[in-house]
Design a protein around this motif. Structure first.
Motif, short mmCIF file in Angstrom:
data_model
loop_
_atom_site.label_atom_id
_atom_site.label_comp_id
_atom_site.label_asym_id
_atom_site.label_seq_id
_atom_site.Cartn_x
_atom_site.Cartn_y
_atom_site.Cartn_z
N SER A 142 0.83 -1.21 0.00
CA SER A 142 0.00 0.00 0.00
C SER A 142 0.86 1.26 0.00
CB SER A 142 -0.94 0.01 1.22
OG SER A 142 -0.23 0.22 2.43
N LYS A 143 2.01 1.23 0.70
CA LYS A 143 2.90 2.39 0.70
C LYS A 143 3.58 2.58 -0.65
CE LYS A 143 3.26 4.67 3.77
NZ LYS A 143 2.39 5.77 4.26
N VAL A 144 3.94 1.49 -1.32
CA VAL A 144 4.52 1.60 -2.65
C VAL A 144 3.53 2.27 -3.60
CG1 VAL A 144 5.42 0.34 -4.64
CG2 VAL A 144 6.01 -0.41 -2.33
N VAL A 145 2.28 1.83 -3.56
CA VAL A 145 1.24 2.44 -4.40
C VAL A 145 1.06 3.91 -4.04
CG1 VAL A 145 -1.25 2.43 -4.91
CG2 VAL A 145 0.03 0.27 -4.83
N GLU A 146 1.07 4.23 -2.76
CA GLU A 146 0.92 5.62 -2.32
C GLU A 146 2.03 6.51 -2.88
OE1 GLU A 146 1.44 8.20 1.79
OE2 GLU A 146 0.74 6.12 1.94
N TYR A 147 3.27 6.06 -2.76
CA TYR A 147 4.39 6.89 -3.21
C TYR A 147 4.44 6.99 -4.73
CZ TYR A 147 5.92 6.52 1.65
OH TYR A 147 5.98 6.59 3.01
N LEU A 148 4.15 5.91 -5.43
CA LEU A 148 4.10 5.99 -6.89
C LEU A 148 2.97 6.91 -7.34
CD1 LEU A 148 4.74 2.26 -7.86
CD2 LEU A 148 6.34 4.18 -8.08
N GLY A 149 1.91 6.98 -6.54
CA GLY A 149 0.78 7.84 -6.86
C GLY A 149 1.10 9.32 -6.79
N ARG A 150 2.23 9.68 -6.19
CA ARG A 150 2.68 11.08 -6.22
C ARG A 150 3.06 11.50 -7.64
NH1 ARG A 150 7.23 11.02 -1.44
NH2 ARG A 150 5.86 11.37 0.36
N LEU A 162 1.41 -10.67 -9.62
CA LEU A 162 2.40 -9.59 -9.59
C LEU A 162 1.89 -8.55 -8.60
CD1 LEU A 162 4.92 -8.12 -10.89
CD2 LEU A 162 3.26 -7.04 -12.43
N ASP A 163 2.76 -8.05 -7.74
CA ASP A 163 2.31 -7.11 -6.71
C ASP A 163 1.80 -5.80 -7.31
OD1 ASP A 163 2.84 -8.84 -4.66
OD2 ASP A 163 4.79 -7.97 -4.15
N ILE A 164 2.62 -5.14 -8.16
CA ILE A 164 2.30 -3.78 -8.62
C ILE A 164 2.80 -3.61 -10.05
CG2 ILE A 164 2.73 -1.30 -8.25
CD1 ILE A 164 3.29 -2.20 -5.24
N ALA A 165 2.01 -2.92 -10.86
CA ALA A 165 2.44 -2.52 -12.20
C ALA A 165 2.04 -1.08 -12.43
CB ALA A 165 1.81 -3.42 -13.27
N VAL A 166 2.87 -0.36 -13.17
CA VAL A 166 2.57 1.00 -13.58
C VAL A 166 2.73 1.06 -15.09
CG1 VAL A 166 3.15 3.44 -13.39
CG2 VAL A 166 3.43 1.94 -11.40
N GLY A 200 -3.54 7.90 -11.11
CA GLY A 200 -4.06 6.76 -10.38
C GLY A 200 -4.50 5.61 -11.27
N ASP A 201 -5.05 5.94 -12.44
CA ASP A 201 -5.53 4.87 -13.31
C ASP A 201 -4.41 4.15 -14.05
OD1 ASP A 201 -4.81 6.82 -15.12
OD2 ASP A 201 -6.78 7.02 -16.04
N SER A 202 -3.16 4.59 -13.85
CA SER A 202 -2.02 3.91 -14.47
C SER A 202 -1.35 2.93 -13.51
CB SER A 202 -0.99 4.93 -14.97
OG SER A 202 -0.33 5.55 -13.88
N ILE A 203 -1.80 2.91 -12.24
CA ILE A 203 -1.19 2.08 -11.22
C ILE A 203 -2.13 0.92 -10.89
CG2 ILE A 203 -0.22 2.01 -8.90
CD1 ILE A 203 0.17 5.04 -9.10
N TYR A 204 -1.60 -0.30 -10.93
CA TYR A 204 -2.37 -1.51 -10.64
C TYR A 204 -1.67 -2.28 -9.52
CZ TYR A 204 -4.27 -0.61 -15.34
OH TYR A 204 -4.85 -0.04 -16.45
N SER A 205 -2.46 -2.93 -8.68
CA SER A 205 -1.87 -3.74 -7.61
C SER A 205 -2.62 -5.06 -7.50
CB SER A 205 -1.91 -2.99 -6.27
OG SER A 205 -3.23 -2.72 -5.88
N GLY A 206 -1.92 -6.09 -7.06
CA GLY A 206 -2.53 -7.41 -6.92
C GLY A 206 -3.02 -7.95 -8.24
N LEU A 207 -2.10 -8.12 -9.18
CA LEU A 207 -2.47 -8.51 -10.54
C LEU A 207 -2.30 -10.01 -10.76
CD1 LEU A 207 -0.36 -5.60 -11.39
CD2 LEU A 207 -2.41 -5.75 -12.77
#
Length: 328
Positions: free
Chosen positions: A33-41, A67-71, A45-52
């Motif tokens: 969740s923190k990785v997603v938060e920091y990448l969201g800076r 896969l945990d996260i993709a951008v 938001g619609d370019s970030i995916y998690s739990g794929l």
């Protein structure tokens, strides 16, 4: 903090069911969740995916893996895995066995999982991922894909080792001389704050990976590397090559501005240090315009501009100033 973590882990391990279940699950989910938060800076938001979820080609028809996260950002793709394993103090103090194990579970295993997703993309004509929580589909347009970056994020700082993964080949790790952009969550917080733009962040990743493969002994912790990047962008020729050939380079002192920043934020300094990418103002304007355009070609151009030497950027800047004067 490392000693406190070690002590806390020992207490948690006293209840193995709790440790293997709720404790590890919570650490992993919090880290993601923190990785997603920091990448969201940096990224929409619609370019970030998690739990794929995606097909597992190694296990046959119908099998899937995660896969945990993709951008997905224009022609660029980040595939990321986050690992919340402990980085034990004994390994940092010279216990080679524990050090190797902790690097393997925090970086090598995460890299292998991210690479598995990259291999799936490479082997599939129209690869697709499904975000488990929302059902969103990420379909990869391979024709317009320019670069794929593999990123691993650890819960703990790895004592400057994340920037020098090549040394672990002697430990039997990273045998193919391929490395991820490996970073701790605390350092990712700083890097996403001070790269400020998605194209700059991606260029930073490229330079981190590039330096990993240099035929020299290279030593720098993340904040020294970040400070040096903001000052030089590691444009070729590298700034240390201007005075002769070296077989070893150590970056020191570039993190001092970040030390001052934290002292300011704690109320110990009265003046906030100014930290940012060193570029001519007109070049910054061009990069902002290219980012606003948002199409793949514009992002590729921005990426190439960031790689130009300072002298070239000064010449371009002067030319643009002259063109503006002519137009007025």
């Amino acid at each position: 903090m490392d000693a406190l973590w070690d002590a806390f882990e020992k207490v948690a391990r006293s209840d193995q069911v709790f440790y293997d279940g709720r404790y590890q699950t919570h650490k992993g989910k919090w880290l993601e969740s923190k990785v997603v938060e920091y990448l969201g800076r940096l990224f929409p938001g619609d370019s970030i995916y998690s739990g794929l979820a995606y097909p597992d080609l190694n296990r046959g028809a119908g099998a899937t893996t995660e896969l945990d996260i993709a951008v997905a950002f224009g022609p660029f793709l980040i595939l990321s895995e986050a690992k919340a394993k402990q980085f034990r103090l004994e390994g940092q103090l010279g216990d080679i066995g524990r050090l190797r194990t902790d690097i393997r579970v925090n970086v090598q295993d995460a890299f292998d999982q991210a690479k598995r997703a990259a291999d799936y993309i490479e082997a599939t004509e129209r690869p697709g991922f499904i975000e488990s929580s929302s059902g969103r589909t990420l379909t990869i347009d391979k024709q317009n894909l320019s670069k794929v970056f593999l990123m691993t994020v650890s819960l703990h700082q790895l004592s400057g080792l994340a920037t020098t993964l090549a040394v672990f080949q002697d430990f039997g790790l990273f045998g193919a001389s391929e490395y991820p952009f490996s970073i701790s969550i605390a350092d990712l917080e700083f890097v996403t704050e001070f790269t400020a733009h998605p194209d700059v962040f991606l260029h930073y990743i490229e330079k981190r990976l590039e330096v990993q493969k240099l035929p020299i002994d290279f030593n720098a912790d993340e904040l020294d590397f970040l400070g040096a990047y903001l000052d030089t962008r590691f444009a070729k020729p590298y700034f240390w090559e201007r005075e002769g050939d070296f077989n070893a380079v150590a970056l020191n002192g570039f993190s001092a501005a970040f030390d001052d920043l934290m002292m300011f934020r704690r109320g110990l300094l009265s003046e906030e240090p100014q930290i940012g990418l060193s570029l001519p103002e007109v070049i910054k304007e061009v990069l902002t315009q290219l980012l606003t355009m948002g199409d793949g070609n514009s992002l590729k151009i921005a990426f190439e501009i960031l790689g130009l030497p300072r002298e070239v950027l000064r010449a371009i800047s002067q030319l643009l100033h002259e063109m503006r004067r002519m137009n007025t």
